[in-house]
Scaffold this active site. Structure first.
Site, mmCIF file in Angstrom:
data_model
loop_
_atom_site.group_PDB
_atom_site.id
_atom_site.type_symbol
_atom_site.label_atom_id
_atom_site.label_comp_id
_atom_site.label_asym_id
_atom_site.label_seq_id
_atom_site.Cartn_x
_atom_site.Cartn_y
_atom_site.Cartn_z
ATOM 1 N N ARG A 20 0.830 -1.214 0.000
ATOM 2 C CA ARG A 20 0.000 0.000 0.000
ATOM 3 C C ARG A 20 0.862 1.260 0.000
ATOM 4 O O ARG A 20 0.476 2.274 -0.585
ATOM 5 C CB ARG A 20 -0.919 0.016 1.224
ATOM 6 C CG ARG A 20 -2.148 -0.841 1.017
ATOM 7 C CD ARG A 20 -3.291 -0.390 1.892
ATOM 8 N NE ARG A 20 -4.544 -0.794 1.283
ATOM 9 C CZ ARG A 20 -5.571 -1.326 1.940
ATOM 10 N NH1 ARG A 20 -5.496 -1.511 3.234
ATOM 11 N NH2 ARG A 20 -6.673 -1.647 1.307
ATOM 12 N N GLY A 45 -14.035 -2.200 0.328
ATOM 13 C CA GLY A 45 -15.367 -1.613 0.495
ATOM 14 C C GLY A 45 -15.683 -0.517 -0.507
ATOM 15 O O GLY A 45 -16.796 -0.448 -1.038
ATOM 16 N N GLY A 75 -12.834 -7.595 -1.718
ATOM 17 C CA GLY A 75 -12.767 -8.782 -0.852
ATOM 18 C C GLY A 75 -11.752 -9.807 -1.309
ATOM 19 O O GLY A 75 -10.574 -9.512 -1.474
ATOM 20 N N LYS A 82 -22.526 -15.468 -1.103
ATOM 21 C CA LYS A 82 -23.960 -15.251 -0.891
ATOM 22 C C LYS A 82 -24.548 -14.152 -1.763
ATOM 23 O O LYS A 82 -23.921 -13.127 -1.997
ATOM 24 C CB LYS A 82 -24.187 -14.857 0.562
ATOM 25 C CG LYS A 82 -23.908 -15.992 1.528
ATOM 26 C CD LYS A 82 -24.181 -15.544 2.929
ATOM 27 C CE LYS A 82 -24.114 -16.729 3.881
ATOM 28 N NZ LYS A 82 -24.329 -16.281 5.256
#
Ligand code: AMP
Length: 397
Positions: free
Chosen positions: A37, A378, A355, A198
């Protein structure tokens, strides 16, 4: 880049430049263990410094809940940055007030300084105007290079941008350019791969994508819910039976929007959720009662590859199967490698993120071979959901 203010138009010489960066790096015993990062923000830091600006970095680290906490200090990050840049990076023990002001006052043009964790103040996450005003006293120009925090309207990510001339840093600019080419102004046909566990966690994302893409390729556990919604029996597979109505609704909306949904037609099934569990390939019409789908089958892979061969732009989030468990990583690996090859041949613009996706592409050995891989988590998902990111909006020209 059209639509946003970039460093190309920023006056930096002699200015105190408040740079919001993402330095949420892994740390162990007060030492940075992965500098990926940090490397991403170096071009912005070096450019501002070389142009004679004073580089004053603002960042959050972890969740210290609005109070100083040595476990969440950014001091080790200043040391790691200095090592990467090859020149000193100062550190101030607060991001506002006397300590910060004294450290800024000592800076010469081109110097670099990291201010302590913005989340040591409650006002950061509340975007409190009083905190914003105190931060603003330290700078003349604001640069945001932290796309990963841009979905939050916090003092250092959004509030400050309204207090002084505000610009995108180079990492932010690269992210916005990639995302814009992928979903706002894409070369068509455009496809999205949405995989993962999901449906319930990706509802808004699926809803937005059916409006935008020509092909929606569904993989992973969530495909089971769609198959069940079509009346197929999925045995012991992960399946959200309470979401069958929602899945049907998504398929209906896709048809209305001329978006073709691509579901697996065959699957790799096993009776246990574990690596190297005995498995075989079946049609999705013949999943046994005691079996669970752990990966897409070879025919499905070929069908997805045929779609990839026919499109110009691909957006990818989520794996095709339980990719952490061999051999149930096969479909994800195969499709990711095909996407990487087509990208290398100049036939495809490929953007992936969110993710587990970065881990899945790295596992397939192609993390570097997509056009752009977002590590923003996110913020990337909210962008896929079609949401407005406040930190990005504040940088519009
Ligand atoms: P997500 O965080 O929603 O992107 O989901 C990623 C997770 O979904 C990974 O940990 C995968 O192991 C899991 N996954 C993908 N396909 C399946 C499947 N068919 N059955 C169970 N888990 C799956």
């Amino acid at each position: 880049m059209s639509g946003f203010r970039t460093l190309d138009s920023a006056e930096l010489k002699g200015k105190r430049v408040l740079v919001r960066v993402d330095v949420n790096v892994p740390m162990e015993n007060g030492r940075v263990t992965d500098t990926t990062r940090l490397e991403r923000i170096l071009p912005t830091l070096n450019e501002i410094s070389q142009k004679g600006g004073k580089v004053i970095m603002l960042a959050h680290f972890g969740r210290p809940k609005g109070a100083p906490n040595p476990d969440f200090s950014l001091k080790p990050v200043a040391e790691a940055l200095a090592g990467l840049i090859g020149k000193p990076v100062g550190f101030a023990e607060d991001c506002i007030g006397e300590k910060a002001a004294a450290a800024v006052a000592k800076m010469a043009d081109g110097d670099m300084l990291l201010l302590e964790n913005t989340r040591f103040h409650k006002g950061e996450e509340k975007n409190d105007p009083a905190l914003v005003a105190q931060m603003a006293e330290l700078g003349d120009v604001y640069v945001n290079d932290a796309f990963s925090s841009a979905h939050r309207a916090h003092a250092s990510t959004e509030g400050l941008a309204h207090k002084m001339p505000a610009f995108c840093g180079r990492a932010m600019q690269a992210e916005l350019e990639a995302l814009s080419k992928a979903l706002e102004n894409p070369a068509r046909p455009l496809a999205a791969v949405v995989g993962g566990a999901k449906v319930s966690t990706k509802l808004e994302l699926l809803g937005n994508l059916t409006k935008k893409v020509d092909f929606l390729i569904i993989g992973g556990g969530m495909a089971n819910t769609f198959l069940a919604a079509q009346g197929k029996k999925v045995g012991k597979s992960l399946c959200e039976y309470e979401m069958l109505g929602t899945a049907r609704e998504i398929m209906k909306n896709a048809t209305v929007n001329k978006c073709q949904i691509v579901l697996p037609t065959d699957a790799v099934v096993a009776t246990e959720f574990k690596a190297h569990a005995p498995s075989h390939v079946v049609s999705v019409d013949h999943v046994g009662e005691g079996e669970m789908i752990l990966d897409a089958g070879p025919r499905s892979v070929t069908e997805v590859e045929n779609v990839l061969g026919a499109i110009k732009t691909l957006v990818w989030n989520g794996p095709f199967g339980a990719f952490e468990l061999e051999p149930f990583d096969a479909a994800t690996n195969a499709v990711a490698r095909t996407a990487a090859r087509l990208t290398g041949e100049g036939k495809l613009l490929s953007v992936a993120g969110g993710g587990d996706t970065v881990a899945a592409l790295n596992h397939a050995g192609v993390g570097e071979k997509f056009t752009y891989v977002s590590t923003a988590g996110g913020a990337f998902l909210e962008w896929l959901e079609g949401k407005v990111l406040p930190g990005v909006e504040a940088l519009r020209a």
